[in-house]
Motif scaffolding. Structure first.
Motif, PDB file in Angstrom:
ATOM      1  N   UNK A 115       0.746  -1.336  -0.137  1.00 51.98           N
ATOM      2  CA  UNK A 115      -0.114   0.131   0.033  1.00 51.98           C
ATOM      3  C   UNK A 115       0.707   1.312   0.053  1.00 51.98           C
ATOM      4  N   UNK A 116       2.313   1.093   0.273  1.00 54.42           N
ATOM      5  CA  UNK A 116       3.061   2.360   0.491  1.00 54.42           C
ATOM      6  C   UNK A 116       3.159   3.229  -0.630  1.00 54.42           C
ATOM      7  N   UNK A 117       3.174   2.714  -2.155  1.00 54.20           N
ATOM      8  CA  UNK A 117       3.268   3.619  -3.221  1.00 54.20           C
ATOM      9  C   UNK A 117       2.055   4.275  -3.245  1.00 54.20           C
ATOM     10  N   UNK A 118       1.149   3.886  -2.997  1.00 55.47           N
ATOM     11  CA  UNK A 118      -0.179   4.654  -3.312  1.00 55.47           C
ATOM     12  C   UNK A 118      -0.134   5.758  -2.059  1.00 55.47           C
ATOM     13  N   UNK A 178      -9.638 -14.589  16.844  1.00 53.71           N
ATOM     14  CA  UNK A 178      -8.211 -14.200  17.427  1.00 53.71           C
ATOM     15  C   UNK A 178      -8.650 -12.640  17.850  1.00 53.71           C
ATOM     16  N   UNK A 179      -9.793 -11.986  17.443  1.00 57.02           N
ATOM     17  CA  UNK A 179      -9.811 -10.571  17.803  1.00 57.02           C
ATOM     18  C   UNK A 179      -9.535 -10.016  16.647  1.00 57.02           C
ATOM     19  N   UNK A 180      -9.690  -8.278  16.726  1.00 55.61           N
ATOM     20  CA  UNK A 180      -9.417  -7.425  15.470  1.00 55.61           C
ATOM     21  C   UNK A 180      -7.976  -7.228  15.288  1.00 55.61           C
ATOM     22  N   UNK A 181      -7.911  -6.939  14.154  1.00 50.43           N
ATOM     23  CA  UNK A 181      -6.644  -6.377  13.683  1.00 50.43           C
ATOM     24  C   UNK A 181      -7.028  -4.815  13.649  1.00 50.43           C
ATOM     25  N   UNK A 182      -6.199  -3.990  14.286  1.00 44.23           N
ATOM     26  CA  UNK A 182      -6.377  -2.540  14.300  1.00 44.23           C
ATOM     27  C   UNK A 182      -5.128  -1.709  14.085  1.00 44.23           C
ATOM     28  N   UNK A 183      -5.351  -0.525  13.945  1.00 40.19           N
ATOM     29  CA  UNK A 183      -4.410   0.726  13.925  1.00 40.19           C
ATOM     30  C   UNK A 183      -4.530   1.374  15.072  1.00 40.19           C
ATOM     31  N   UNK A 184      -3.447   1.630  15.684  1.00 36.09           N
ATOM     32  CA  UNK A 184      -3.289   2.456  17.096  1.00 36.09           C
ATOM     33  C   UNK A 184      -2.754   3.882  16.783  1.00 36.09           C
ATOM     34  N   UNK A 191      -2.301   9.172   7.169  1.00 36.10           N
ATOM     35  CA  UNK A 191      -1.844   7.852   7.335  1.00 36.10           C
ATOM     36  C   UNK A 191      -2.932   6.811   7.965  1.00 36.10           C
ATOM     37  N   UNK A 192      -3.486   6.946   8.921  1.00 40.28           N
ATOM     38  CA  UNK A 192      -4.580   6.379   9.642  1.00 40.28           C
ATOM     39  C   UNK A 192      -5.757   6.383   8.704  1.00 40.28           C
ATOM     40  N   UNK A 193      -6.113   7.625   8.253  1.00 35.71           N
ATOM     41  CA  UNK A 193      -7.344   7.676   7.257  1.00 35.71           C
ATOM     42  C   UNK A 193      -7.199   6.682   6.098  1.00 35.71           C
ATOM     43  N   UNK A 194      -5.996   6.841   5.457  1.00 33.99           N
ATOM     44  CA  UNK A 194      -5.700   5.960   4.265  1.00 33.99           C
ATOM     45  C   UNK A 194      -5.927   4.533   4.533  1.00 33.99           C
ATOM     46  N   UNK A 195      -5.025   4.271   5.760  1.00 33.70           N
ATOM     47  CA  UNK A 195      -5.017   2.513   6.010  1.00 33.70           C
ATOM     48  C   UNK A 195      -6.436   2.159   6.214  1.00 33.70           C
ATOM     49  N   UNK A 231     -11.283  -1.066   4.149  1.00 38.25           N
ATOM     50  CA  UNK A 231     -12.665  -0.663   3.875  1.00 38.25           C
ATOM     51  C   UNK A 231     -13.067  -0.926   2.619  1.00 38.25           C
ATOM     52  N   UNK A 232     -12.530  -0.033   1.620  1.00 38.13           N
ATOM     53  CA  UNK A 232     -12.840  -0.024   0.290  1.00 38.13           C
ATOM     54  C   UNK A 232     -12.200  -1.185  -0.616  1.00 38.13           C
ATOM     55  N   UNK A 233     -11.259  -1.762  -0.212  1.00 40.65           N
ATOM     56  CA  UNK A 233     -10.794  -3.029  -0.882  1.00 40.65           C
ATOM     57  C   UNK A 233     -11.171  -4.406  -0.277  1.00 40.65           C
TER      58      UNK A 233
END
Length: 310
Positions: A110-113, A267-273, A287-291, A296-298
């Motif tokens: 995802x980094x290039x985008x 195993x619970x959620x994968x999250x961004x902190x 960055x948070x909004x992009x991730x 969500x959209x893919x």
């Protein structure tokens, strides 16, 4: 801004133990970094590093100075990035922690985008399976599962993760395919040790009817890294109970087979902190909004959930 430039060279050299490594992160030559550190030493009137031909180590005064300036310099960099935020341009170093296997497979692509949208941001990512102190270690964000929410940290869920039983086609040809979690007890398996507690992880699997069964193999190896477990299972060493993010690439390639498809564990959620402070730097907010939007959209969130129950 010369002083900030000198301090940046000092901090990155101290973190990496090398003028060359600091130079790569700053986009300078090692000689330029060394010169900036020397100018800082001249300004403060004391030697901050002991130098050798291969590395640099902090002097006692350097260690004390590093402890005092790291936080304030980070705040100043955030303030400068905040000015860019007012101008609508996220900028500055973005320090992120994520697990090695998960980061390499799902985040690096995802980094290039992200950089196309925000070219003034410099990603500074740490790939590590251990839980970091988001605030204390100066990270802008962390991505993972099961990270403890400490004061000043919030989380946004990216996807739910499941634990699924897997084995290689060659292993199943030798041992046969189990039909119930109880069958695992007689089969060789790869156990997981918690990197945090040091204890072996045991899973209770559930099916669609609500039945529960303990999943426990005869251990032939113990790893603390689920990515390593997945690859060992693909080599036919044993059955592995894997988080879906680590299982999915090998299931998709056919290197692993999803066994006991009617059974899994949550195993619970994968999250961004990230920090809960109201005025996040623009780089962090972007960055948070992009991730979050990327998951969500893919198809990423669905992919991380793994194969459907059989």
């Amino acid at each position: 801004m010369d002083t900030l430039t000198y301090l940046d060279a000092f901090i990155l050299s101290a973190e990496s133990g090398s003028f060359s490594a600091a130079a790569r992160r700053l986009g300078l030559t090692p000689a330029a970094v060394s010169k900036n550190v020397a100018r800082l030493e001249a300004a403060v009137g004391t030697r901050l590093f002991q130098r050798s031909t291969r590395s640099v180590t902090l002097t006692e005064a350097g260690e004390q100075f590093l402890a005092r300036v790291t936080g304030p310099v980070g705040q100043l960099q955030d303030a400068i990035a905040g000015l860019a935020q007012d101008a609508g341009a996220p900028a500055g170093r973005l320090k992120v922690s994520c697990a090695l296997g998960f980061g390499r497979t799902y985040l690096v692509p995802l980094l290039g985008q992200f950089l196309e949208r925000h070219p003034a941001v410099l990603p500074d990512w740490q790939f590590d399976n251990r839980q970091v102190d988001l605030v204390g270690d100066g990270f802008d964000a962390a991505i993972g599962g099961g990270i403890e929410l400490t004061p000043g940290v919030v989380a946004r869920e990216l996807a739910r993760v499941r634990i699924v039983a897997t084995a290689s086609p060659a292993f199943l040809a030798r041992h046969g395919e189990p039909r119930h979690p109880a069958d695992l007890a007689a089969l060789p398996g790869i156990a997981r040790r918690s990197a945090g507690s040091g204890r072996l992880r045991n899973w209770t699997l559930r099916n669609g009817a609500g039945d529960e069964a303990v999943a426990e193999c005869r251990s032939v190896a113990v790893f603390d890294d689920p990515e390593a477990m997945a690859h060992a299972a693909a080599l036919g060493l044993g059955i592995a109970l894997l988080p879906t993010p680590h299982a999915v690439p090998l299931l998709e390639s056919g290197a692993l087979v999803h066994i006991l498809p009617a059974w899994d564990a949550d195993a619970g959620p994968m999250s961004i902190y990230y920090s809960s402070k109201r005025l996040l730097p623009a780089k962090t907010r972007a960055f948070v909004d992009f991730i979050v939007a990327s998951f969500r959209d893919t198809a990423l969130a669905a992919r991380l959930r793994g194969p459907a129950r059989g």
